[in-house]
Scaffold this motif. Sequence first.
Motif, PDB file in Angstrom:
ATOM      1  N   LEU A  99      13.017  -1.823   1.254  1.00 29.80           N
ATOM      2  CA  LEU A  99      11.594  -2.036   1.491  1.00 29.80           C
ATOM      3  C   LEU A  99      11.356  -2.192   2.978  1.00 29.80           C
ATOM      4  O   LEU A  99      12.273  -2.517   3.729  1.00 29.80           O
ATOM      5  CB  LEU A  99      11.107  -3.289   0.766  1.00 29.80           C
ATOM      6  N   ARG A 100      10.138  -1.974   3.390  1.00 29.87           N
ATOM      7  CA  ARG A 100       9.719  -2.197   4.773  1.00 29.87           C
ATOM      8  C   ARG A 100       8.741  -3.357   4.788  1.00 29.87           C
ATOM      9  O   ARG A 100       7.965  -3.545   3.861  1.00 29.87           O
ATOM     10  CB  ARG A 100       9.034  -0.954   5.339  1.00 29.87           C
ATOM     11  N   SER A 101       8.766  -4.096   5.877  1.00 26.51           N
ATOM     12  CA  SER A 101       7.872  -5.233   6.023  1.00 26.51           C
ATOM     13  C   SER A 101       7.293  -5.245   7.426  1.00 26.51           C
ATOM     14  O   SER A 101       7.979  -4.888   8.386  1.00 26.51           O
ATOM     15  CB  SER A 101       8.656  -6.529   5.787  1.00 26.51           C
ATOM     16  N   ALA A 114       6.194  -2.905   1.633  1.00 21.13           N
ATOM     17  CA  ALA A 114       5.922  -1.603   1.026  1.00 21.13           C
ATOM     18  C   ALA A 114       7.214  -0.805   0.889  1.00 21.13           C
ATOM     19  O   ALA A 114       8.200  -1.069   1.567  1.00 21.13           O
ATOM     20  CB  ALA A 114       4.929  -0.819   1.871  1.00 21.13           C
ATOM     21  N   TRP A 115       7.171   0.227   0.014  1.00 22.18           N
ATOM     22  CA  TRP A 115       8.256   1.198  -0.075  1.00 22.18           C
ATOM     23  C   TRP A 115       8.044   2.250   0.985  1.00 22.18           C
ATOM     24  O   TRP A 115       6.926   2.750   1.155  1.00 22.18           O
ATOM     25  CB  TRP A 115       8.245   1.918  -1.418  1.00 22.18           C
ATOM     26  N   GLU A 119       3.273   9.570   7.511  1.00 26.00           N
ATOM     27  CA  GLU A 119       3.337  10.386   6.303  1.00 26.00           C
ATOM     28  C   GLU A 119       2.100  10.200   5.438  1.00 26.00           C
ATOM     29  O   GLU A 119       2.022  10.716   4.336  1.00 26.00           O
ATOM     30  CB  GLU A 119       4.569  10.007   5.465  1.00 26.00           C
ATOM     31  N   GLY A 120       1.125   9.463   5.884  1.00 21.33           N
ATOM     32  CA  GLY A 120      -0.049   9.154   5.066  1.00 21.33           C
ATOM     33  C   GLY A 120       0.107   7.789   4.427  1.00 21.33           C
ATOM     34  O   GLY A 120       0.905   6.979   4.855  1.00 21.33           O
ATOM     35  N   GLU A 121      -0.640   7.560   3.377  1.00 20.78           N
ATOM     36  CA  GLU A 121      -0.571   6.259   2.726  1.00 20.78           C
ATOM     37  C   GLU A 121       0.729   6.103   1.962  1.00 20.78           C
ATOM     38  O   GLU A 121       1.232   7.050   1.369  1.00 20.78           O
ATOM     39  CB  GLU A 121      -1.755   6.074   1.785  1.00 20.78           C
ATOM     40  N   VAL A 122       1.270   4.908   1.976  1.00 15.17           N
ATOM     41  CA  VAL A 122       2.471   4.579   1.222  1.00 15.17           C
ATOM     42  C   VAL A 122       2.139   3.409   0.300  1.00 15.17           C
ATOM     43  O   VAL A 122       1.198   2.664   0.553  1.00 15.17           O
ATOM     44  CB  VAL A 122       3.655   4.222   2.161  1.00 15.17           C
ATOM     45  N   PRO A 123       2.907   3.249  -0.784  1.00 15.12           N
ATOM     46  CA  PRO A 123       2.597   2.195  -1.742  1.00 15.12           C
ATOM     47  C   PRO A 123       2.804   0.798  -1.151  1.00 15.12           C
ATOM     48  O   PRO A 123       3.915   0.416  -0.806  1.00 15.12           O
ATOM     49  CB  PRO A 123       3.576   2.436  -2.883  1.00 15.12           C
ATOM     50  N   LEU A 124       1.731   0.057  -1.033  1.00 17.47           N
ATOM     51  CA  LEU A 124       1.795  -1.321  -0.568  1.00 17.47           C
ATOM     52  C   LEU A 124       2.087  -2.198  -1.778  1.00 17.47           C
ATOM     53  O   LEU A 124       1.351  -2.170  -2.761  1.00 17.47           O
ATOM     54  CB  LEU A 124       0.474  -1.722   0.089  1.00 17.47           C
ATOM     55  N   LEU A 125       3.153  -2.979  -1.714  1.00 20.07           N
ATOM     56  CA  LEU A 125       3.549  -3.813  -2.840  1.00 20.07           C
ATOM     57  C   LEU A 125       2.932  -5.203  -2.780  1.00 20.07           C
ATOM     58  O   LEU A 125       2.552  -5.766  -3.792  1.00 20.07           O
ATOM     59  CB  LEU A 125       5.074  -3.969  -2.872  1.00 20.07           C
TER      60      LEU A 125
END
Length: 99
Positions: free
Chosen positions: A21-23, A71-72, A80-86
């Motif tokens: 994951l990224r933070s 997020a992943w 890359e555009g929007e990414v899934p925010l967890l």
Amino acid sequence: MTDGRDTWARSYHRNTTGDELRSVLTLMGPGGRTVEMRCTVDPQDEPGVCQTPRRRSYGGPEGCVAVAEYAWGGVAEGAEGEVPLLLRSGSNPAPSASR
């Protein structure tokens, strides 16, 4: 968090997703001052920490807010555009000095 005249933000995490994951941890202070720290959250059951550098407090810690986003693949909007925010989590207000 504070220590003397220094203020910083810290988030604790545990990543049991099996994926990296990224933070992004952001500390926002008075006068538009912002400190941002990007962290990689490795897939493991052990607790981890993401922390901004310590900075001198201007106007006291009561004027500061911290936000952590997980997020992943990236955080919020990336190249890359929007990414899934967890998860997005904000700080608690600093205790009042008059209490």
